[in-house]
Design a protein around this motif. Structure first.
Motif, mmCIF file in Angstrom:
data_model
loop_
_atom_site.group_PDB
_atom_site.id
_atom_site.type_symbol
_atom_site.label_atom_id
_atom_site.label_comp_id
_atom_site.label_asym_id
_atom_site.label_seq_id
_atom_site.Cartn_x
_atom_site.Cartn_y
_atom_site.Cartn_z
ATOM 1 N N GLY A 245 0.984 -1.156 -0.038
ATOM 2 C CA GLY A 245 0.088 0.111 -0.056
ATOM 3 C C GLY A 245 0.964 1.459 -0.184
ATOM 4 N N PRO A 246 0.025 2.438 0.119
ATOM 5 C CA PRO A 246 -1.262 2.651 0.385
ATOM 6 C C PRO A 246 -2.028 2.015 -0.811
ATOM 7 C CG PRO A 246 0.007 4.661 0.205
ATOM 8 C CD PRO A 246 0.789 3.576 0.157
ATOM 9 N N HIS A 247 -3.079 1.489 -0.640
ATOM 10 C CA HIS A 247 -4.116 1.143 -1.534
ATOM 11 C C HIS A 247 -5.517 1.656 -1.298
ATOM 12 C CE1 HIS A 247 -1.721 -1.351 -4.021
ATOM 13 N NE2 HIS A 247 -1.436 -1.952 -3.217
ATOM 14 N N PRO A 248 -6.177 2.278 -2.265
ATOM 15 C CA PRO A 248 -7.583 2.574 -1.734
ATOM 16 C C PRO A 248 -8.717 1.709 -1.505
ATOM 17 C CG PRO A 248 -7.496 2.649 -4.195
ATOM 18 C CD PRO A 248 -6.129 2.494 -3.651
ATOM 19 N N VAL A 249 -9.435 2.096 -0.513
ATOM 20 C CA VAL A 249 -10.675 1.108 -0.276
ATOM 21 C C VAL A 249 -11.598 0.838 -1.413
ATOM 22 C CG1 VAL A 249 -12.542 0.867 1.320
ATOM 23 C CG2 VAL A 249 -10.747 1.879 2.258
ATOM 24 N N SER A 250 -11.696 1.732 -2.276
ATOM 25 C CA SER A 250 -12.576 1.417 -3.296
ATOM 26 C C SER A 250 -11.846 1.086 -4.747
ATOM 27 C CB SER A 250 -13.074 3.204 -4.033
ATOM 28 O OG SER A 250 -11.922 3.841 -4.242
ATOM 29 N N GLY A 251 -10.574 0.502 -4.311
ATOM 30 C CA GLY A 251 -9.689 -0.110 -5.516
ATOM 31 C C GLY A 251 -10.476 -1.407 -5.941
ATOM 32 N N PRO A 252 -9.803 -2.084 -6.949
ATOM 33 C CA PRO A 252 -10.253 -3.493 -7.264
ATOM 34 C C PRO A 252 -10.281 -4.557 -6.292
ATOM 35 C CG PRO A 252 -7.941 -2.937 -8.175
ATOM 36 C CD PRO A 252 -8.485 -1.662 -7.569
ATOM 37 N N PRO A 253 -10.882 -5.680 -6.477
ATOM 38 C CA PRO A 253 -10.930 -6.739 -5.368
ATOM 39 C C PRO A 253 -9.510 -7.208 -4.928
ATOM 40 C CG PRO A 253 -12.546 -7.103 -7.299
ATOM 41 C CD PRO A 253 -11.760 -5.885 -7.629
ATOM 42 N N GLU A 254 -8.604 -7.253 -5.731
ATOM 43 C CA GLU A 254 -7.460 -7.852 -5.505
ATOM 44 C C GLU A 254 -6.698 -7.102 -4.496
ATOM 45 O OE1 GLU A 254 -6.742 -5.828 -9.627
ATOM 46 O OE2 GLU A 254 -8.293 -7.019 -8.558
ATOM 47 N N VAL A 255 -6.990 -5.706 -4.248
ATOM 48 C CA VAL A 255 -6.480 -5.001 -3.137
ATOM 49 C C VAL A 255 -7.389 -4.289 -2.238
ATOM 50 C CG1 VAL A 255 -4.445 -4.317 -4.171
ATOM 51 C CG2 VAL A 255 -6.329 -2.799 -4.633
ATOM 52 N N GLY A 256 -8.786 -4.260 -2.625
ATOM 53 C CA GLY A 256 -9.789 -3.914 -1.955
ATOM 54 C C GLY A 256 -10.338 -4.467 -0.730
ATOM 55 N N ARG A 257 -10.192 -5.798 -0.879
ATOM 56 C CA ARG A 257 -10.477 -6.518 0.282
ATOM 57 C C ARG A 257 -9.728 -6.412 1.499
ATOM 58 N NH1 ARG A 257 -11.905 -12.781 -0.382
ATOM 59 N NH2 ARG A 257 -13.461 -11.933 -1.798
#
Length: 600
Positions: A245-257
Motif C-alpha cells: 500500500g497505500p491502496h484505496p478502499v474503493s480499489g479493485p477486489p485484489e487489493v480492495g478486500r
C-alpha cells in the motif's frame, strides 16, 4: 380496520378472512416483506382472526434470536393495534418449560429453543390446533449443510411443527439464502438457467404476499436512505510480511478486500465513526429545537446512532472512542455495547429500543435483523459482510418511521459506509429500487435477479498497519410521491402508555411474591415465631408452593396474581405443617409442636 393497514397487511387480512370463512382450503401463507416494512403486525392480524373463527386455538411464533421474543410479545400487546384490530389475543415469551402458554393464547420461542426441546413444543402442537409463525424463514435450509450444522438442526426440529400446524405463516425479507440452498417448506420449481431453481410463487396451497421497497416507500412505510460513501487508503503487511500500500478502499477486489479489512481496524474506522457521531449530534440538536426541548434534555424521537462493528474486539474499541467524544458524566449511559459476550446485552437492547438513553449502541450482529428501534436515524456500517440480505437488514434498522420524531417528510435514514466495490454495487441496487419516483418495476423472474458475491467470509491473514479517510461522497435521494393509501393512524408513542408484555408482567409478579415471602420471614423471625437461619426463606417458599399447588416459575399470570392476593390475607407461618416429614425443614415441624418463645 383496513384503512389503518399497509397494502401487504390488507392482503394478509384478505387471505386470513378467506380461510376463516371457509372460502379457501389453503393453509400456507408466505409473506416476503422488505426489511423494515412491518412484518411484526402480520402474525397479530392472522392470529386474531383465525382464533376468533375457531380455525386455530393458539399461536406459536418462532423468531431467530432471543432478543426478538419481547418485541413479538409487544406486537400483540400494543394497545393501539388491539383497538384497531379489535383483538384480545395475548402471547408470552416462553422458556423451554411445560405449559408455554400459561393460560394465554400463544407462546414465542426461538429456533434454538425448539432445537433444544423439540418434543416439548411438538407435544403442544398435538394438543391444540396451532397457527405456526416462522420469522425470517430463510435461516432454515431444506438441505443439510455441513458448514452450517446449527441451521440444519433448527430445520430438523421445526419441520415436525410445520407438519402438525393447522395454519402456517412464513415471514422473510428475502426469498434466497446466501449459500444458494433451498429454504425449508417453500415450494420450488426449475429456474431459467441450467441447474437453477426458484420459489414457485404460483404453487397450489400457498398464498404469497409481497411488499417491495418501492411499495413501502410509496406508502411512506419506510424512510428513504441517504448513503454517505467514505473512501480511504490503507497499508498492511501481506501474507509474506511485506509492506503493501497505500491502496484505496474503493480499489479493485485484489487489493480492495485487504484495504477494507485494514480500514475497519485502524484510523479510517475512527474517521467514519466520528462523522456518524457528528451526524447524530447535529440531528439531535435540530430535532430538540423543533420539539421545543431545552439543551441537555432527552426524549424519544431525537434520533439515535447504531454502530455495526466487524467483531467484538473492535466493537469495544469503537465504544471507547465514542465515550471519549462524550461528556464524562454522560459517556457510560449514552453509549452502550450489546454483543453476545456482554451479560447485560438484552437489557441494553431493550433500553436502546424503548428509552431515550442510550442513544448510541455498538454491536456486531445482535441488532442487525429484526431490531424494532424506530429512533435509529444514523447507521455506521463498519462491517466487512457484503451479503445483500445481511446489508438490507442492517440498513433497515434506520429506515423505520419514528412517529415521535415529527412528520414523515422531516425524517430520513443516514447510512455511512466504506466506499468499497461490493458495498457500492449493493447501494446502487437499493438506489434503483427506491428511486425518486419509487416506481414499481415490472416483476422479474427470480432466475434473473442479480446477486452479489458474499464478500469476506474469511479474511486474508494480513496485519493491518494504518489507514485514513480521503473523501466522502453523498448519494441523497428524495422520498417517493404522495400516496393516498393510509398511513397507520394509531397514536404517537408518547400519547399512549406502552402495554406491559406478559413475560415482563410475570417477572414483576414473581419478584413481588419473593419480596412478600421475605417480608413474612423477617416478621416471624423478629417476633421469635421461628429461629433465625438461612433455611427459613426456603421453607416458607416450599410451604407456599404446597399451598398454591405449584411453584412460581410454573404459574400463569392469573395464578401469580392469585398468589399475591393469598399472601395479602394469610401467613405462610400458619401452614408450615405442610412440610412435616420433609427432613430439609425439620425445624418447621418442631415449631408447630411448641412455641419457639417458650423454648427460649
Amino acid at each position: 380496520m383496513h384503512r389503518a393497514l399497509r397494502s401487504h397487511q390488507q392482503q394478509l387480512a384478505g387471505v386470513v378472512e378467506a380461510i376463516a370463512t371457509g372460502q379457501t382450503e389453503l393453509r400456507d401463507i408466505l409473506a416476503a416483506v422488505t426489511p423494515g416494512g412491518g412484518k411484526s403486525l402480520l402474525p397479530v392480524i392472522a392470529a386474531a382472526r383465525l382464533i376468533w373463527a375457531g380455525i386455530v386455538e393458539r399461536v406459536c411464533w418462532i423468531v431467530p434470536r432471543d432478543s426478538l421474543r419481547l418485541q413479538a410479545e409487544e406486537a400483540f400487546a400494543d394497545p393501539n393495534w388491539r383497538l384497531a384490530l379489535d383483538h384480545a389475543v395475548s402471547v408470552r415469551a416462553a422458556e423451554n418449560a411445560p405449559d408455554p402458554c400459561r393460560g394465554l393464547q400463544g407462546w414465542i420461542t426461538t429456533y434454538q429453543g425448539v432445537a433444544a426441546a423439540p418434543e416439548l413444543h411438538l407435544a403442544e402442537f398435538r394438543k391444540q390446533k396451532t397457527l405456526l409463525v416462522v420469522d425470517e424463514v430463510h435461516h432454515l435450509p431444506a438441505e443439510a449443510d455441513p458448514d452450517a450444522p446449527e441451521e440444519a438442526a433448527w430445520s430438523r426440529a421445526i419441520l415436525p411443527l410445520l407438519e402438525h400446524a393447522a395454519v402456517r405463516l412464513l415471514l422473510s425479507g428475502t426469498l434466497e439464502r446466501a449459500d444458494g440452498r433451498p429454504i425449508l417448506w417453500l415450494p420450488y420449481r426449475r429456474g431459467q438457467g441450467a441447474r437453477t431453481r426458484e420459489v414457485d410463487l404460483q404453487a397450489p396451497g400457498f398464498a404469497v404476499i409481497g411488499y417491495s421497497r418501492a411499495q413501502a416507500l410509496a406508502e411512506k412505510a419506510v424512510l428513504p436512505v441517504d448513503f454517505g460513501a467514505l473512501d480511504g487508503e490503507a497499508e498492511w503487511l501481506d501474507e509474506e510480511r511485506r509492506r503493501t500500500g497505500p491502496h484505496p478502499v474503493s480499489g479493485p477486489p485484489e487489493v480492495g478486500r485487504a484495504a477494507l479489512f485494514t480500514a475497519l481496524r485502524t484510523g479510517f474506522a475512527q474517521d467514519l465513526l466520528r462523522r456518524a457521531f457528528a451526524q447524530t449530534r447535529d440531528l439531535r440538536t435540530e430535532r430538540r429545537a423543533r420539539l421545543g426541548l431545552p439543551p441537555g434534555e432527552t426524549a424519544m424521537g431525537l434520533g439515535k446512532l447504531l454502530v455495526v462493528a466487524p467483531d467484538q474486539e473492535n466493537a469495544r474499541r469503537y465504544l471507547d472512542w465514542l465515550r471519549e467524544w462524550l461528556p464524562k458524566g454522560q459517556a457510560d449511559t449514552v453509549a452502550r455495547i450489546a454483543t453476545s459476550d456482554e451479560r447485560d446485552a438484552q437489557e441494553v437492547l431493550a433500553a436502546f429500543r424503548l428509552r431515550p438513553e442510550p442513544s448510541v449502541l455498538v454491536t456486531v450482529a445482535m441488532a442487525y435483523e429484526g431490531l424494532d428501534a424506530p429512533s435509529v436515524s444514523v447507521c455506521a456500517a463498519l462491517t466487512h459482510i457484503r451479503s445483500r440480505a445481511w446489508l438490507e437488514q442492517m440498513i433497515a434498522r434506520a429506515t423505520r418511521v419514528d412517529f415521535a420524531a415529527g412528520p414523515y417528510e422531516t425524517q430520513r435514514a443516514v447510512v455511512l459506509h466504506p466506499d468499497d466495490l461490493l458495498f457500492r454495487k449493493f447501494r446502487e441496487r437499493i438506489e434503483r429500487e427506491q428511486g425518486t419516483l419509487a416506481r414499481e418495476k415490472a416483476r422479474r423472474r427470480q432466475g434473473e435477479l442479480p446477486g452479489l458475491p458474499e464478500g469476506m467470509e474469511r479474511e486474508a491473514p494480513i496485519i493491518p498497519l494504518a489507514s485514513n479517510a480521503t473523501a466522502m461522497h453523498w448519494h441523497r435521494l428524495a422520498p417517493g410521491p404522495e400516496f393516498a393509501a393510509a398511513r397507520p393512524e394509531h397514536a404517537r408513542p408518547e400519547e399512549t402508555a406502552p402495554a406491559e408484555a406478559p413475560s415482563v408482567r410475570e417477572r414483576a409478579l414473581r419478584s413481588r411474591i419473593g419480596q412478600m415471602v421475605a417480608a413474612q420471614v423477617l416478621e416471624d423471625e423478629g417476633g421469635l415465631r421461628i429461629p433465625r437461619g438461612a433455611v427459613a426463606h426456603h421453607a416458607y417458599s416450599a410451604a407456599l408452593k404446597r399451598v398454591m399447588g405449584k411453584g412460581r416459575a410454573e404459574m400463569t399470570l392469573a395464578e401469580l396474581e392469585s398468589t399475591i392476593a393469598w399472601l395479602e390475607r394469610n401467613r405462610i407461618g400458619d401452614h408450615l405443617h405442610l412440610l412435616e416429614g420433609d427432613p430439609r425443614y425439620g425445624w418447621s415441624v418442631r415449631q408447630r409442636r411448641f412455641d419457639f418463645r417458650t423454648e427460649g
